[in-house]
Design an enzyme around this catalytic site. Structure first.
Site, PDB file in Angstrom:
ATOM      1  CB  VAL A  37      -0.928   0.033   0.791  1.00  0.00           C
ATOM      2  CG1 VAL A  37      -2.047  -1.302   1.070  1.00  0.00           C
ATOM      3  CG2 VAL A  37      -0.266   0.138   2.646  1.00  0.00           C
TER       4      VAL A  37
ATOM      5  CB  SER B  68      -2.119   5.202  17.079  1.00  0.00           C
ATOM      6  OG  SER B  68      -1.440   4.686  18.281  1.00  0.00           O
TER       7      SER B  68
ATOM      8  CE1 TYR C  91       1.940   3.103  14.193  1.00  0.00           C
ATOM      9  CE2 TYR C  91       1.776   4.514  16.227  1.00  0.00           C
ATOM     10  CZ  TYR C  91       1.382   3.393  15.245  1.00  0.00           C
ATOM     11  OH  TYR C  91       0.451   2.782  15.576  1.00  0.00           O
ATOM     12  CB  ALA C  92       3.574   9.893  17.182  1.00  0.00           C
ATOM     13  CB  ALA C  93       4.358  12.455  12.706  1.00  0.00           C
TER      14      ALA C  93
ATOM     15  CE  LYS D 137      -1.155   4.468  12.766  1.00  0.00           C
ATOM     16  NZ  LYS D 137      -1.822   3.543  11.873  1.00  0.00           N
TER      17      LYS D 137
HETATM   18  P1  NAP Z   1       0.182  -5.987  12.408  1.00  0.00           P
HETATM   19  O1  NAP Z   1      -0.342  -7.239  13.277  1.00  0.00           O
HETATM   20  O2  NAP Z   1       1.689  -5.873  12.461  1.00  0.00           O
HETATM   21  O3  NAP Z   1      -0.479  -6.411  11.102  1.00  0.00           O
HETATM   22  C1  NAP Z   1       0.145  -5.448  10.004  1.00  0.00           C
HETATM   23  C2  NAP Z   1      -0.573  -5.934   8.826  1.00  0.00           C
HETATM   24  O4  NAP Z   1      -0.329  -4.830   7.594  1.00  0.00           O
HETATM   25  C3  NAP Z   1      -0.339  -7.112   8.532  1.00  0.00           C
HETATM   26  O5  NAP Z   1      -1.594  -7.647   7.686  1.00  0.00           O
HETATM   27  C4  NAP Z   1       0.784  -6.931   7.113  1.00  0.00           C
HETATM   28  O6  NAP Z   1       0.506  -7.823   5.844  1.00  0.00           O
HETATM   29  C5  NAP Z   1      -0.001  -5.432   6.605  1.00  0.00           C
HETATM   30  N1  NAP Z   1       1.171  -4.712   6.054  1.00  0.00           N
HETATM   31  C6  NAP Z   1       2.349  -4.455   6.364  1.00  0.00           C
HETATM   32  N2  NAP Z   1       3.139  -3.829   5.454  1.00  0.00           N
HETATM   33  C7  NAP Z   1       2.098  -3.691   4.271  1.00  0.00           C
HETATM   34  C8  NAP Z   1       2.271  -3.311   3.072  1.00  0.00           C
HETATM   35  N3  NAP Z   1       3.599  -2.548   2.672  1.00  0.00           N
HETATM   36  N4  NAP Z   1       1.353  -3.270   2.202  1.00  0.00           N
HETATM   37  C9  NAP Z   1       0.150  -3.790   2.686  1.00  0.00           C
HETATM   38  N5  NAP Z   1      -0.066  -4.303   3.708  1.00  0.00           N
HETATM   39  C10 NAP Z   1       1.041  -4.513   4.897  1.00  0.00           C
HETATM   40  O7  NAP Z   1      -0.505  -4.713  12.973  1.00  0.00           O
HETATM   41  P2  NAP Z   1      -1.647  -4.406  13.927  1.00  0.00           P
HETATM   42  O8  NAP Z   1      -1.249  -4.200  15.179  1.00  0.00           O
HETATM   43  O9  NAP Z   1      -2.744  -5.436  13.434  1.00  0.00           O
HETATM   44  O10 NAP Z   1      -2.106  -2.818  13.248  1.00  0.00           O
HETATM   45  C11 NAP Z   1      -3.178  -2.597  12.378  1.00  0.00           C
HETATM   46  C12 NAP Z   1      -3.105  -1.052  12.786  1.00  0.00           C
HETATM   47  O11 NAP Z   1      -3.795  -0.587  13.743  1.00  0.00           O
HETATM   48  C13 NAP Z   1      -2.025  -0.112  12.341  1.00  0.00           C
HETATM   49  O12 NAP Z   1      -2.447   1.098  11.438  1.00  0.00           O
HETATM   50  C14 NAP Z   1      -1.468   0.310  13.564  1.00  0.00           C
HETATM   51  O13 NAP Z   1      -0.627   1.524  13.517  1.00  0.00           O
HETATM   52  C15 NAP Z   1      -2.910   0.512  14.605  1.00  0.00           C
HETATM   53  N6  NAP Z   1      -2.664   0.388  15.970  1.00  0.00           N
HETATM   54  C16 NAP Z   1      -2.117  -0.817  16.389  1.00  0.00           C
HETATM   55  C17 NAP Z   1      -1.959  -0.778  17.547  1.00  0.00           C
HETATM   56  C18 NAP Z   1      -1.245  -1.947  18.457  1.00  0.00           C
HETATM   57  O14 NAP Z   1      -0.977  -1.704  19.631  1.00  0.00           O
HETATM   58  N7  NAP Z   1      -1.167  -2.963  17.844  1.00  0.00           N
HETATM   59  C19 NAP Z   1      -2.177   0.236  18.569  1.00  0.00           C
HETATM   60  C20 NAP Z   1      -2.686   1.467  18.036  1.00  0.00           C
HETATM   61  C21 NAP Z   1      -2.890   1.563  16.462  1.00  0.00           C
HETATM   62  P3  NAP Z   1       1.388  -8.815   5.779  1.00  0.00           P
HETATM   63  O15 NAP Z   1       1.803  -9.517   6.898  1.00  0.00           O
HETATM   64  O16 NAP Z   1       0.835  -9.637   4.677  1.00  0.00           O
HETATM   65  O17 NAP Z   1       2.763  -8.184   4.957  1.00  0.00           O
END
Ligand code: NAP
Length: 254
Positions: free
Chosen positions: A68, A146, A159-161, A163
């Protein structure tokens, strides 16, 4: 009788849906009856697993590999979705990366990687779906921010910027697109137990992290997916430009 939340006949494109919050969202949307395009980048096997579970809900599911951070790959994915289903009702901009980078050590390539994957991707995908949503008479866009975008985050300023920018982007687009019946909202999670954060949640910072969360635990991905589903549903038809905090009360302490 119609279910309270019913996405039957809807088409949803979810980025980063092979794992974590995106996966939980895909599975919840399938339960609600939505057809799906599940985006992944590196983990095809995981995406296939998500798709095969989702299909047990009697919905149509496609998986689609796209980086993406690439404008052309985003555009091709939207074209694929539209060709396959003839419309896109809901776009969930979920993909994100979270990498440690003190400001005086952050390389230009680290900075650009985070900006482009977390933020530019949302511009690319949204710009491509909006004309389709306008033509079809409406749509629904949900961006994932986030708590870091609300109170900042040391050693993750890039990252924070991104978000924080997602929050102002959501607000801007909600007013820009409201007259086309396109709602734009945002979910801002706190700590969620996924691959992104698991090592921090079990590591030396565990106590420090949990001390800042009034509910004293991290969320499960399904608890974030619930807020995303609510915003996509007909229970939220008068909500646009909103940021739903799903953080166990954490920002209140920040
Ligand atoms: P995650 O477990 O690391 O999963 C990341 C997902 O993004 C995977 O499906 C991965 O797909 C995909 N991805 C990575 N690089 C990509 C790329 N270049 N193109 C397309 N897809 C890509 O992350 P998560 O914790 O579920 O986070 C999801 C969202 O929530 C993010 O925006 C994150 O910033 C936000 N968030 C998370 C937390 C937390 O504590 N986990 C807190 C606040 C906000 P592949 O594995 O197939 O590459």
């Amino acid at each position: 009788m119609k279910n309270l939340i019913d996405l039957k006949g809807k088409v949803t494109l979810i980025t980063g849906a092979s794992r974590g919050i995106g996966k939980a969202t895909a599975l919840l949307f399938a339960r609600a009856g939505s057809d799906l395009v599940i985006n992944y980048f590196r983990n095809r096997k995981e995406a296939e697993k998500v798709a095969s579970i989702a299909k047990t809900r009697d919905v149509q599911v496609e998986i689609y590999k796209a980086d993406v951070s690439s404008k052309s790959q985003c555009e091709k994915m939207v074209d694929f979705t539209f060709k396959k289903f003839g419309k896109i009702d809901i776009l969930v901009n979920n993909t994100g990366i979270w990498k440690y980078a003190p400001i005086d050590k952050m390389t230009v390539s680290q900075l650009k990687e985070t900006l482009s994957l977390n933020l530019e991707s949302i511009f690319y995908l949204t710009a491509k779906v909006v004309p389709l949503m306008k033509k079809q008479g409406g749509g629904n866009i949900i961006n994932i921010s986030s708590t870091a975008g609300q109170r900042g985050e040391a050693y993750h300023s890039h990252y924070a910027a991104t978000k924080g920018a997602i929050i102002s982007l959501t607000k801007s687009l909600s007013t820009e697109l409201a007259s086309y019946n396109i709602r734009v909202n945002c979910v801002a999670p706190g700590w969620v137990d996924t691959d992104m954060s698991h090592s921090s949640l079990i590591g030396k910072d565990r106590k420090w992290i949990l001390d800042q969360i009034p509910l004293k635990r991290a969320a499960e991905p399904e608890e974030i997916a619930g807020a995303i589903l609510f915003l996509a549903s007909d229970l939220a038809t008068f909500i646009t430009g909103e940021i739903i905090n799903v953080n166990g009360g954490a920002v209140l302490c920040g």
